[in-house]
Design a protein around this motif. Structure first.
Motif, mmCIF file in Angstrom:
data_model
loop_
_atom_site.group_PDB
_atom_site.id
_atom_site.type_symbol
_atom_site.label_atom_id
_atom_site.label_comp_id
_atom_site.label_asym_id
_atom_site.label_seq_id
_atom_site.Cartn_x
_atom_site.Cartn_y
_atom_site.Cartn_z
ATOM 1 N N TRP A 56 72.607 -13.665 10.534
ATOM 2 C CA TRP A 56 71.443 -14.485 10.888
ATOM 3 C C TRP A 56 70.978 -15.340 9.703
ATOM 4 N N MET A 73 63.655 -16.185 15.495
ATOM 5 C CA MET A 73 64.866 -15.881 16.255
ATOM 6 C C MET A 73 65.757 -14.942 15.442
ATOM 7 N N ASN A 76 67.695 -10.558 18.404
ATOM 8 C CA ASN A 76 67.876 -10.802 19.835
ATOM 9 C C ASN A 76 67.991 -9.461 20.540
ATOM 10 N N ASP A 98 73.720 -10.480 21.285
ATOM 11 C CA ASP A 98 72.441 -9.863 20.934
ATOM 12 C C ASP A 98 72.689 -8.672 20.020
ATOM 13 N N HIS A 131 65.185 -17.452 25.056
ATOM 14 C CA HIS A 131 66.555 -16.995 24.825
ATOM 15 C C HIS A 131 67.286 -17.238 26.145
ATOM 16 N N HIS A 158 63.250 -12.249 31.602
ATOM 17 C CA HIS A 158 63.990 -12.341 30.328
ATOM 18 C C HIS A 158 65.347 -11.656 30.455
ATOM 19 N N GLY A 161 67.392 -12.092 27.624
ATOM 20 C CA GLY A 161 66.870 -11.343 26.494
ATOM 21 C C GLY A 161 65.663 -11.991 25.875
ATOM 22 N N ASN A 163 63.707 -13.023 21.947
ATOM 23 C CA ASN A 163 63.790 -13.226 20.507
ATOM 24 C C ASN A 163 62.645 -12.457 19.868
#
Length: 181
Positions: A56, A73, A76, A98, A131, A158, A161, A163
């Motif tokens: 990330w 972000m 995830n 994720d 997301h 969601h 997913g 964030n």
């Protein structure tokens, strides 16, 4: 073989029956480099560097002028129930990209932006950044899966997913409970 729209829609009652206050961490994944996945049994989370071993921070945000990593972000999280429906086999969950798959209601009503989750000994804060399913998600799971997660109900639940950002360092082990604070 990808799940069809009809197959995915049939899983909605099961997905919507997920626990609302706490649920187990079913899978932890780090992304050491682009298009690489490593399933972990435990992960160290840090507000500055993210999930230890994940890319990330190094990957940054290509849309930012200085390409620095976007903290909102940083992490995830995907519903384990949605991942099971979409991927059809747990060995394929990590393809979603994720880091955490938890058996919990991730809907907008249950975990709106600003809500906090204790996950292992770490604390995460849900952020407002959407997301959504993208080209890579479609390549792995098919166009019907992207339409499913990006539909109005998919966005409200969601299904692709959430964030989140790390607000307190800690360790997370597969099987730990994620708890709504």
């Amino acid at each position: 073989m990808h799940a069809s729209k009809k197959q995915l829609e049939a899983t909605l009652p099961h997905i919507q029956a997920a626990p609302t206050d706490a649920g187990p961490v079913e899978l932890i994944v780090c992304r050491p480099a682009n298009n690489q996945r490593k399933v972990l049994t435990e992960a160290l989370l840090d507000p500055e560097t993210g999930l230890q071993g994940d890319n990330w921070l190094q990957r940054g945000d290509p849309s930012a002028t200085n390409q620095t990593a976007y903290r909102n972000m940083q992490i995830n999280i995907m519903s384990a129930r949605a991942a099971a429906a979409i991927a059809q086999n747990k060995s394929r969950w990590s393809l979603a990209g994720d880091q955490f798959f938890i058996d919990m209601d991730l809907s907008e009503n249950n975990l709106p932006p600003g809500a906090r989750l204790a996950i292992g000994t770490a604390i995460l804060e849900i952020t407002a950044e959407p997301h959504l399913g993208c080209r890579k998600f479609s390549d792995h799971f098919g166009k019907d899966a992207v339409m499913f997660v990006n539909s109005d109900i998919g966005k409200a639940l969601h299904l692709r997913g959430l964030n989140a950002k790390i607000v307190k360092s800690g360790m997370v082990v597969t099987g730990d409970m994620a708890r709504k604070l």
